[in-house]
Design a protein around this motif. Structure first.
Motif, short mmCIF file in Angstrom:
data_model
loop_
_atom_site.label_atom_id
_atom_site.label_comp_id
_atom_site.label_asym_id
_atom_site.label_seq_id
_atom_site.Cartn_x
_atom_site.Cartn_y
_atom_site.Cartn_z
N LYS A 6 0.85 -1.19 0.00
CA LYS A 6 0.00 0.00 0.00
C LYS A 6 0.88 1.24 0.00
CE LYS A 6 -3.98 1.80 2.49
NZ LYS A 6 -4.90 1.66 1.39
N ARG A 7 0.60 2.17 -0.89
CA ARG A 7 1.30 3.45 -0.89
C ARG A 7 0.57 4.42 0.03
NH1 ARG A 7 4.54 4.78 -6.37
NH2 ARG A 7 5.67 2.82 -6.36
N VAL A 8 1.36 5.09 0.87
CA VAL A 8 0.81 5.98 1.88
C VAL A 8 1.54 7.32 1.82
CG1 VAL A 8 0.49 6.29 4.37
CG2 VAL A 8 0.23 4.02 3.36
N PHE A 9 0.76 8.40 1.96
CA PHE A 9 1.33 9.75 2.03
C PHE A 9 1.55 10.08 3.50
CE2 PHE A 9 0.68 14.40 2.42
CZ PHE A 9 1.73 14.83 1.62
N ILE A 10 2.78 10.39 3.85
CA ILE A 10 3.18 10.73 5.22
C ILE A 10 3.50 12.22 5.25
CG2 ILE A 10 4.90 10.34 7.03
CD1 ILE A 10 3.09 7.91 6.56
N CYS A 11 2.90 12.94 6.22
CA CYS A 11 3.14 14.39 6.26
C CYS A 11 3.31 14.91 7.68
CB CYS A 11 2.02 15.14 5.55
SG CYS A 11 0.39 14.91 6.29
N GLY A 12 3.63 14.01 8.62
CA GLY A 12 3.75 14.46 10.01
C GLY A 12 4.91 13.85 10.74
N SER A 13 4.65 13.34 11.92
CA SER A 13 5.72 12.90 12.81
C SER A 13 6.41 11.62 12.37
CB SER A 13 5.18 12.75 14.24
OG SER A 13 4.15 11.79 14.26
N PRO A 32 9.36 12.40 -2.54
CA PRO A 32 8.69 13.52 -1.87
C PRO A 32 7.44 13.87 -2.68
CG PRO A 32 10.65 14.29 -3.02
CD PRO A 32 10.61 12.80 -3.18
N ALA A 33 6.46 14.46 -2.03
CA ALA A 33 5.21 14.82 -2.72
C ALA A 33 4.52 15.94 -1.96
CB ALA A 33 4.30 13.60 -2.82
N GLY A 64 5.04 16.36 1.94
CA GLY A 64 5.22 15.09 2.64
C GLY A 64 6.04 14.12 1.82
N GLU A 65 5.87 12.85 2.14
CA GLU A 65 6.64 11.78 1.50
C GLU A 65 5.71 10.61 1.22
OE1 GLU A 65 10.64 12.83 4.11
OE2 GLU A 65 9.40 11.11 4.69
N VAL A 66 5.98 9.92 0.10
CA VAL A 66 5.22 8.73 -0.26
C VAL A 66 6.07 7.50 0.07
CG1 VAL A 66 4.15 7.43 -2.16
CG2 VAL A 66 3.99 9.95 -2.10
N TYR A 67 5.44 6.56 0.75
CA TYR A 67 6.09 5.30 1.11
C TYR A 67 5.25 4.13 0.63
CZ TYR A 67 9.26 7.79 4.18
OH TYR A 67 10.22 8.63 4.66
N LEU A 92 -2.90 14.13 -4.25
CA LEU A 92 -1.60 14.77 -4.43
C LEU A 92 -1.64 15.76 -5.60
CD1 LEU A 92 0.82 11.76 -3.87
CD2 LEU A 92 -0.18 13.33 -2.20
N GLU A 93 -0.60 16.59 -5.66
CA GLU A 93 -0.49 17.61 -6.73
C GLU A 93 -0.72 17.03 -8.11
OE1 GLU A 93 2.54 21.30 -5.93
OE2 GLU A 93 3.41 19.36 -6.26
#
Length: 131
Positions: A6-13, A32-33, A64-67, A92-93
């Motif tokens: 699963k691809r997840v957008f991470i934008c916090g801690s 990055p995204a 944020g970042e995509v993982y 995302l953009e």
């Protein structure tokens, strides 16, 4: 054949360099995204973690970042999220829709948590308040 990952957008801690990055375990960093400018970002629980939610006007683009996570890594991430956070879609953009950890807008407004949307993201906010 579809991948069980699963691809997840991470934008916090859990961003790289942030204290909860280990919650991603060895998830693969993809890129990055940024989100489309339809979200607001707050510092919930007196700055303990970010709170994002979608808005119809006055939104910003959140960096944020995509993982890519295995199902086990994803379940671990969910199990270690703060109370009230829930997985939901973000755009995302580039129009890609991924899962991110969202926060109920009603709780943000009820507690009047600080709006940090203009700091340039969670990591920039944390750097500004620590320095």
């Amino acid at each position: 054949m579809t991948s069980p990952n699963k691809r997840v957008f991470i934008c916090g801690s859990a961003l790289r360099g942030q204290p909860d990055h280990q919650n991603l375990q060895s998830a693969e960093f993809i890129r990055p995204a940024k989100t489309q400018p339809i979200y607001r970002l707050h510092a919930a629980e007196n700055g303990w973690h970010p709170a994002i939610y979608e808005v119809t006007e006055g939104g910003i683009s959140i960096p944020g970042e995509v993982y890519e996570l295995t199902q086990e890594q994803y379940e671990y991430l969910l199990a270690n999220e703060p109370p009230h956070m829930y997985p939901g879609d973000v755009v995302l953009e580039d129009g890609e829709v991924l899962t991110a950890m969202l926060y109920p807008r009603e709780l943000v407004e009820q507690h009047n948590w600080i709006d940090i949307s203009n700091y340039g993201g969670w990591a920039a906010y944390k750097a500004a308040v620590v320095s």
